[in-house]
Design an enzyme around this catalytic site. Sequence first.
Site: not given
Ligand code: SAM
Length: 285
Positions: A33, A88, A108, A157, A159
């Site tokens: 991304q 984060d 993550e 947590d 995306t």
């Molecule tokens: N609070 C946030 C929101 O809902 O807007 C979400 C926070 S956090 C930044 C979400 C994280 O999930 C991202 O950094 C992303 O890279 C991660 N993510 C997405 N798909 C994933 C996967 N299959 N395994 C682990 N992490 C994942």
Amino acid sequence: MYSQLWVEEQYKEFLGLRYKVDKVLFSGKSEFQTVDVVETVGHGRMLLNDGYVMVTERDEFIYHDMIAHVPLFVHPNPLKVLIIGGGDGGTAREVLRHSKVESVTMVEIDKMVTDACIEFIPKTAACLSDPRVTLKFEDGVSFVKKTAEKYDVILVDSTDPIGPATPLFNEDFYRDVHAILADDGIVVSQGESTFYEAEMQTKLMQIKNGLFDISMLYQFTNSTYPGGLWAFTYASKGLHPIRDFKADRVVESGLDFEYYNAKMHSSAFSLPTFVEKRLAHLIKE
Ligand code: SAM
């Protein structure tokens, strides 16, 4: 002179939320991304993944309080916590405030997110150097499939269901989560916009209803998530979020919160009528 730089989050085809930007601190493109950190005029530092707002310094406490403290104050002995996503660090930060927690494993997929937050958003990411934290930069889907560990609390947590997060909203993933959850374990997941993502939210509830003894939804209001009204799904193999919640533990913890409190804990499960009508058949208490 005022800055003329704005960042606009485009949500679906019909909504845009604009924030005035003072400075761009980081812009990168990982294999998963785009990752941007900007200094906004009104919301402090902001992390965006693929142009979607993930975290702002101004209101991140709401999301992070509610994803972490609701399950951690229900579970009487939350020793081992797993976070899927959460790059984060804000969720880990709140989990680590619970003295009973012995270990936090954060899986993550995108190291660029965490590296950028460690450098530019220490408010959420500074806790990741805590010795109780193990960071794994890999796909949460394959992690839950292969791990031999069991966890007391699992926090998804993630995306939105786009790109690498898409399988985190599927039944196969939750079957694996169920298998690695301890007998009285709790899983809480980012539950999408109550207003704009009713279909996806209902699908998540269907999955949890089919797999867990208890499945419920609770809400919070966040100024930078489209629609304002947002939700977490709660599921457990036995612990009810209100019946098994001991409000005294919140006071005894000595912790101080900006959003969470014992009344908020229980009231968050009271759903507006339009949500209750849609989800009543999927709520399992
Ligand atoms: N609070 C946030 C929101 O809902 O807007 C979400 C926070 S956090 C930044 C979400 C994280 O999930 C991202 O950094 C992303 O890279 C991660 N993510 C997405 N798909 C994933 C996967 N299959 N395994 C682990 N992490 C994942």
